[in-house]
Design an enzyme around this catalytic site. Structure first.
Site, short mmCIF file in Angstrom:
data_model
loop_
_atom_site.label_atom_id
_atom_site.label_comp_id
_atom_site.label_asym_id
_atom_site.label_seq_id
_atom_site.Cartn_x
_atom_site.Cartn_y
_atom_site.Cartn_z
N HIS A 169 -48.43 -30.07 -68.37
CA HIS A 169 -47.94 -29.41 -69.58
C HIS A 169 -47.10 -28.21 -69.15
O HIS A 169 -47.58 -27.07 -69.12
CB HIS A 169 -49.12 -28.97 -70.45
N HIS A 210 -58.68 -31.86 -75.08
CA HIS A 210 -58.90 -30.43 -75.23
C HIS A 210 -60.41 -30.14 -75.30
O HIS A 210 -61.07 -30.46 -76.27
CB HIS A 210 -58.21 -29.82 -76.45
N GLU A 264 -46.73 -33.23 -71.38
CA GLU A 264 -46.98 -32.61 -72.69
C GLU A 264 -46.09 -31.39 -72.88
O GLU A 264 -45.74 -30.72 -71.91
CB GLU A 264 -48.44 -32.14 -72.79
#
Length: 237
Positions: free
Chosen positions: A43, A190, A70
């Site tokens: 990410h 997450h 991401e």
């Protein structure tokens, strides 16, 4: 079996804290794949405070499983993804100064923007996923954008589960059921961990992929990386 994609941002955070190239993020990605991980997630953020844009380029030839990138689809991010052409791009509505991802997309409000971005990625052969909260209307909105998958934002589940509230899984079960009905693939991520992943997997139908980074790296400090990867794979069977 649900695929395990290892988010290696925390390895880059550790490296950046001292400069230099230790630990080496590319070598870590190669190692966790060798240990059985079925994907690598990064990410990159605009300030490059952990994964750098160049890391993403360097990882591309070394990720022989699935490569998931991401981020918020600002121009620099989109250019990077179109250059690297990962297996999957996961769109996350991060603010520039966000410590970590903290909300899913409002797929109703941003439908035109998301549709345009997704069309660009899919025309380049990149699978798309949208980060969403387990809210049914947001999943319905995601379908209208043309995305291939959604990624369920699981922080609320993880927090409540740690307090003993197993009913926190209900919105996620319903969200996955709806996604399956309307032909959207389901990913999740997450704050998933060894503590909660088995319960989550068992209660979320047709879960295709989980992306796990912070917990996996933290658990590996005590248990070892290879062992932890194998423990996740066992719980995801």
């Amino acid at each position: 079996m649900t695929k395990l994609s290892v988010n290696i941002n925390k390895i880059a955070t550790l490296r950046n804290s001292r400069g230099g190239d230790t630990p080496n993020v590319v070598q870590f990605a190669k190692d966790v794949q060798r240990f059985g991980a079925e994907g690598i997630t990064v990410h990159p953020r605009p300030d490059e405070r952990h994964i750098k844009y160049q890391d993403t380029r360097d990882l591309k030839p070394e990720v022989y499983t699935e490569f998931n990138v991401e981020g918020n689809p600002i121009k620099s991010f989109m250019d990077l993804v179109l250059e690297v052409k990962p297996t999957q791009v996961t769109l996350v509505p991060d603010a520039v100064d966000a410590l970590t991802s903290n909300a899913g997309w409002d797929t109703m409000k941003h439908v035109s923007f998301l549709t345009e971005v997704i069309s660009e990625f899919k025309s380049n052969g990149i699978r798309t996923s949208i980060f969403v909260d387990p809210v049914l209307k947001m999943i319905e909105g995601a379908k209208t954008t043309g995305t291939d998958r959604i990624e369920l934002y699981t922080e609320s589940f993880a927090q409540e589960y740690s307090l003993g509230n197993k009913n926190a899984i209900i919105p996620f079960t319903k969200a996955a059921e709806l996604a399956n009905e309307i032909d959207l693939g389901v990913n999740a991520g997450h704050d998933l961990s060894l503590e909660n992943i088995k319960f989550f997997k068992e209660n979320v139908p047709e879960l295709l992929e989980v992306s796990i980074g912070h917990a996996l790296v933290s658990e590996s400090l005590y248990l070892g990386v290879e062992n932890v990867v194998q423990m996740y794979l066992h719980k995801l069977k």
